[in-house]
Design a protein around this motif. Structure first.
Motif, PDB file in Angstrom:
ATOM      1  N   LYS A 117       2.853 -41.144 -25.408  1.00  0.00           N
ATOM      2  CA  LYS A 117       3.366 -42.469 -25.042  1.00  0.00           C
ATOM      3  C   LYS A 117       4.597 -42.803 -25.894  1.00  0.00           C
ATOM      4  CE  LYS A 117       1.263 -46.893 -25.014  1.00  0.00           C
ATOM      5  NZ  LYS A 117      -0.022 -47.519 -25.285  1.00  0.00           N
ATOM      6  N   LYS A 118       4.460 -42.562 -27.190  1.00  0.00           N
ATOM      7  CA  LYS A 118       5.575 -42.888 -28.091  1.00  0.00           C
ATOM      8  C   LYS A 118       6.774 -41.965 -27.848  1.00  0.00           C
ATOM      9  CE  LYS A 118       3.714 -45.697 -31.585  1.00  0.00           C
ATOM     10  NZ  LYS A 118       2.896 -45.721 -32.774  1.00  0.00           N
ATOM     11  N   LEU A 119       6.495 -40.737 -27.388  1.00  0.00           N
ATOM     12  CA  LEU A 119       7.612 -39.824 -27.061  1.00  0.00           C
ATOM     13  C   LEU A 119       8.226 -40.190 -25.711  1.00  0.00           C
ATOM     14  CD1 LEU A 119       6.075 -36.305 -27.964  1.00  0.00           C
ATOM     15  CD2 LEU A 119       8.058 -37.340 -29.080  1.00  0.00           C
ATOM     16  N   GLN A 120       7.561 -41.072 -24.994  1.00  0.00           N
ATOM     17  CA  GLN A 120       7.934 -41.452 -23.629  1.00  0.00           C
ATOM     18  C   GLN A 120       7.911 -40.236 -22.710  1.00  0.00           C
ATOM     19  OE1 GLN A 120      11.679 -43.513 -24.626  1.00  0.00           O
ATOM     20  NE2 GLN A 120      10.624 -45.379 -23.960  1.00  0.00           N
ATOM     21  N   ALA A 121       6.821 -39.471 -22.863  1.00  0.00           N
ATOM     22  CA  ALA A 121       6.665 -38.260 -22.042  1.00  0.00           C
ATOM     23  C   ALA A 121       5.309 -38.296 -21.341  1.00  0.00           C
ATOM     24  CB  ALA A 121       6.745 -37.023 -22.943  1.00  0.00           C
ATOM     25  N   LYS A 122       5.250 -37.657 -20.162  1.00  0.00           N
ATOM     26  CA  LYS A 122       3.957 -37.528 -19.472  1.00  0.00           C
ATOM     27  C   LYS A 122       3.125 -36.473 -20.200  1.00  0.00           C
ATOM     28  CE  LYS A 122       5.486 -38.331 -14.729  1.00  0.00           C
ATOM     29  NZ  LYS A 122       6.917 -37.938 -14.783  1.00  0.00           N
ATOM     30  N   PRO A 123       1.797 -36.633 -20.227  1.00  0.00           N
ATOM     31  CA  PRO A 123       0.978 -35.622 -20.922  1.00  0.00           C
ATOM     32  C   PRO A 123       1.287 -34.200 -20.473  1.00  0.00           C
ATOM     33  CG  PRO A 123      -0.378 -37.506 -20.371  1.00  0.00           C
ATOM     34  CD  PRO A 123       0.981 -37.785 -19.770  1.00  0.00           C
ATOM     35  N   LEU A 124       1.470 -33.986 -19.164  1.00  0.00           N
ATOM     36  CA  LEU A 124       1.695 -32.605 -18.704  1.00  0.00           C
ATOM     37  C   LEU A 124       3.056 -32.050 -19.103  1.00  0.00           C
ATOM     38  CD1 LEU A 124       0.353 -31.615 -15.174  1.00  0.00           C
ATOM     39  CD2 LEU A 124       0.067 -30.445 -17.354  1.00  0.00           C
ATOM     40  N   SER A 125       3.944 -32.934 -19.568  1.00  0.00           N
ATOM     41  CA  SER A 125       5.257 -32.450 -20.029  1.00  0.00           C
ATOM     42  C   SER A 125       5.224 -32.090 -21.517  1.00  0.00           C
ATOM     43  CB  SER A 125       6.328 -33.520 -19.817  1.00  0.00           C
ATOM     44  OG  SER A 125       6.373 -33.883 -18.461  1.00  0.00           O
ATOM     45  N   CYS A 126       4.062 -32.310 -22.150  1.00  0.00           N
ATOM     46  CA  CYS A 126       3.955 -32.044 -23.588  1.00  0.00           C
ATOM     47  C   CYS A 126       3.208 -30.738 -23.832  1.00  0.00           C
ATOM     48  CB  CYS A 126       3.174 -33.162 -24.287  1.00  0.00           C
ATOM     49  SG  CYS A 126       3.953 -34.771 -24.150  1.00  0.00           S
ATOM     50  N   PRO A 144       7.250 -27.174 -16.500  1.00  0.00           N
ATOM     51  CA  PRO A 144       8.047 -27.004 -17.720  1.00  0.00           C
ATOM     52  C   PRO A 144       7.780 -28.131 -18.730  1.00  0.00           C
ATOM     53  CG  PRO A 144       9.426 -26.968 -15.752  1.00  0.00           C
ATOM     54  CD  PRO A 144       8.059 -27.337 -15.303  1.00  0.00           C
ATOM     55  N   LYS A 145       7.733 -27.744 -19.972  1.00  0.00           N
ATOM     56  CA  LYS A 145       7.496 -28.734 -21.032  1.00  0.00           C
ATOM     57  C   LYS A 145       8.830 -29.261 -21.542  1.00  0.00           C
ATOM     58  CE  LYS A 145       3.326 -27.570 -20.518  1.00  0.00           C
ATOM     59  NZ  LYS A 145       2.657 -28.304 -19.449  1.00  0.00           N
ATOM     60  N   THR A 146       8.833 -30.532 -21.875  1.00  0.00           N
ATOM     61  CA  THR A 146      10.053 -31.128 -22.420  1.00  0.00           C
ATOM     62  C   THR A 146       9.848 -31.581 -23.860  1.00  0.00           C
ATOM     63  OG1 THR A 146       9.305 -33.186 -21.417  1.00  0.00           O
ATOM     64  CG2 THR A 146      10.966 -31.926 -20.202  1.00  0.00           C
ATOM     65  N   HIS A 147       8.572 -31.699 -24.259  1.00  0.00           N
ATOM     66  CA  HIS A 147       8.254 -32.219 -25.589  1.00  0.00           C
ATOM     67  C   HIS A 147       7.163 -31.347 -26.220  1.00  0.00           C
ATOM     68  CE1 HIS A 147      10.079 -35.614 -23.535  1.00  0.00           C
ATOM     69  NE2 HIS A 147      10.309 -36.159 -24.724  1.00  0.00           N
ATOM     70  N   VAL A 148       7.142 -31.338 -27.546  1.00  0.00           N
ATOM     71  CA  VAL A 148       6.127 -30.539 -28.247  1.00  0.00           C
ATOM     72  C   VAL A 148       5.383 -31.439 -29.238  1.00  0.00           C
ATOM     73  CG1 VAL A 148       5.744 -28.539 -29.758  1.00  0.00           C
ATOM     74  CG2 VAL A 148       7.489 -28.418 -27.975  1.00  0.00           C
ATOM     75  N   ILE A 149       4.056 -31.361 -29.190  1.00  0.00           N
ATOM     76  CA  ILE A 149       3.238 -32.126 -30.139  1.00  0.00           C
ATOM     77  C   ILE A 149       2.526 -31.136 -31.052  1.00  0.00           C
ATOM     78  CG2 ILE A 149       1.430 -33.853 -30.444  1.00  0.00           C
ATOM     79  CD1 ILE A 149       1.945 -34.837 -27.616  1.00  0.00           C
ATOM     80  N   LEU A 150       2.746 -31.300 -32.338  1.00  0.00           N
ATOM     81  CA  LEU A 150       2.223 -30.329 -33.300  1.00  0.00           C
ATOM     82  C   LEU A 150       1.155 -30.938 -34.184  1.00  0.00           C
ATOM     83  CD1 LEU A 150       5.816 -29.364 -33.930  1.00  0.00           C
ATOM     84  CD2 LEU A 150       4.152 -27.534 -33.601  1.00  0.00           C
TER      85      LEU A 150
END
Ligand code: ADP
Ligand code: RBF
Ligand code: MG
Length: 402
Positions: free
Chosen positions: A176-185, A25-31
């Motif tokens: 990194k700045k979102l404090q998220a793991k790559p696979l969570s993005c 599951p993703k917790t963050h979105v990078i656009l």
């Protein structure tokens, strides 16, 4: 009938472990910004056209695929190469940058961009913007889009990393700045260098190609969509959109009209489905701003009346047309043709992307399903009122059959 929700929108999905493999599951979105959220390209084209005329050249759209998603100097080098210009990329950038600066206020969000940003924001999903554009240009572009800047927890520009896309650095920095793991993005991208960068960063990517007929090139993407309307965040463990109504997505209505013109003559002949074509040339600007796809709406015919309609707008992948067309099927039995008659359309909702079909029967069956969806949905409040809109009613003469 096949449940529409299962096939809506996804052109192709690559999974190595089968369709039902649960994704992390993703917790963050990078656009990405240009071509994904903003229709920067139409403004870029305007500037390039003028610039090239001054260089004694003519803009013909050449090399767009070669340029998109690149870093500014590389994109400049691609244009110099494509049009055989005699300047350096640095000189080109110095000449053209001031022209762009005057144009950012004209850039419009792409279909579904505002909806997506508002949706994620309202559900507390943290977003980052990761663009190859320099910080100064990102700030300028964002300043014209109400509420966008505050929506992103993180913004990373091309001049804030050592290497832009296709290097993964920009996405890794965003995570990194979102404090998220790559696979969570989850990354959403329109360009090939962007998709490559995100994959190299170990992220899953939804590609929304901004150049028509290029979906097949995006083999590295996890999903390829026709437009942002088709994103199903729940497939990624993100909150689902709640605005679909009876298998349709209400949109900001758009209004077009003109005389019915001759099309390819295959609607009634090959499909048994006549479509009253409008001249796409007359609407190239509005069509450029809208997503291709199947839509529902209301249609007025000057000498007949007001009818429900379902239409396809785009390239008709089954026939692989060289030109975009507008193909409205009026949901009424007529006794005659009405070429030349004034037709007005209010397009009120989106149904699905245009897709290819393995057989003509498959296409026909699907269009009948679209008709059914449109017939039902148009009776519902968000859509039903538009049938009384003066834009339609004022062209219909008194002595009609309705
Ligand atoms: P073309 O390729 O010229 O558009 P079609 O086979 O698609 O030809 O037929 C479209 C024409 O059929 C329309 O322009 C219109 O004059 C007529 N027509 C009859 N019934 C309908 C309908 N229900 N919806 C749209 N067009 C219709
Ligand atoms: N053509 C396609 O190639 N793919 C589609 O998904 C598609 N969907 C359509 C949906 C509707 C409601 C209508 C009216 C037409 C659609 N067509 C589609 C267009 C069809 O190919 C077109 O009407 C014929 O080519 C007639 O010129
Ligand atoms: Mg037609």
């Amino acid at each position: 009938m096949r449940p529409l929700s299962n096939c809506r929108g996804v052109i192709r999905r690559f999974t190595t472990m089968g369709e039902n493999y649960p994704r992390l599951p993703k917790t963050h979105v990078i656009l990405d910004m240009d071509g994904t959220l903003l229709n920067t390209e139409s403004v870029v084209e305007e500037v390039l056209k003028d610039y090239l005329v001054n260089c004694g050249k003519q803009w013909d759209g050449r090399g767009e695929a070669n340029r998109l998603g690149k870093q500014p100097l590389e994109a400049a080098a691609a244009i110099i190469d494509d049009y055989q210009l005699s300047c350096s990329p640095e000189q080109f950038m110095a000449d053209i940058s001031p022209l762009f600066d005057e144009m950012w206020s004209k850039v419009k969000p792409l279909p579904g961009a505002v909806r997506l940003i508002n949706h994620l924001k309202s559900h507390g999903v943290k977003m980052a913007l990761a663009s190859n554009s320099p910080r100064k240009n990102i700030e300028a572009k964002l300043s014209y889009q109400h509420g966008w800047k505050e929506s992103f927890s993180v913004v990373i520009a091309g001049d804030e990393v050592k290497e832009g896309k296709p290097s993964p650095e920009i996405f890794l920095e965003a995570a990194k700045k979102l404090q998220a793991k790559p696979l969570s993005c989850l990354v959403i991208e329109d360009s090939l260098p962007g998709v490559r960068a995100a994959k190299a960063a170990g992220m899953e990517v939804v590609a929304v190609p901004s150049i028509p007929k290029c979906a097949h090139l995006y083999t590295e993407a996890d999903t390829v969509l026709s437009c942002l309307f088709d994103l199903q965040p729940q497939q990624w463990g993100l909150p689902a959109f709640e605005d679909w109504i009876a298998n349709t997505l209400p949109i900001e209505p758009w209004y077009i009209g003109g005389p019915v013109i001759k099309g390819f003559g295959r609607g009634s002949k090959m499909l048994g489905i006549p479509t009253a074509n409008l001249s796409a040339d007359d609407f190239s600007s509005i069509l450029g701003q809208q997503a291709c796809g199947v839509y529902l709406g209301w249609a007025a015919l000057a000498k007949h009346g007001v009818y429900k309609t379902v239409m396809s707008i785009g390239w008709n992948p089954y026939f692989d047309n060289a030109k975009k067309t507008i193909e409205p099927w009026l949901l009424h039995e007529f006794n005659e043709d009405f070429y030349g008659e004034e037709l007005r359309l209010i397009i009120v909702g989106y149904i699905r992307p245009e897709v290819n079909f393995p057989s003509l029967e498959g296409l026909i069956q699907r269009i009948h399903e679209d008709r059914h969806v449109a017939e039902q949905a148009l009776d519902l409040p968000p859509y039903s009122n538009y049938q009384n809109d003066p834009f339609l009613r004022t062209i219909v003469s008194e002595e009609t059959d309705i």
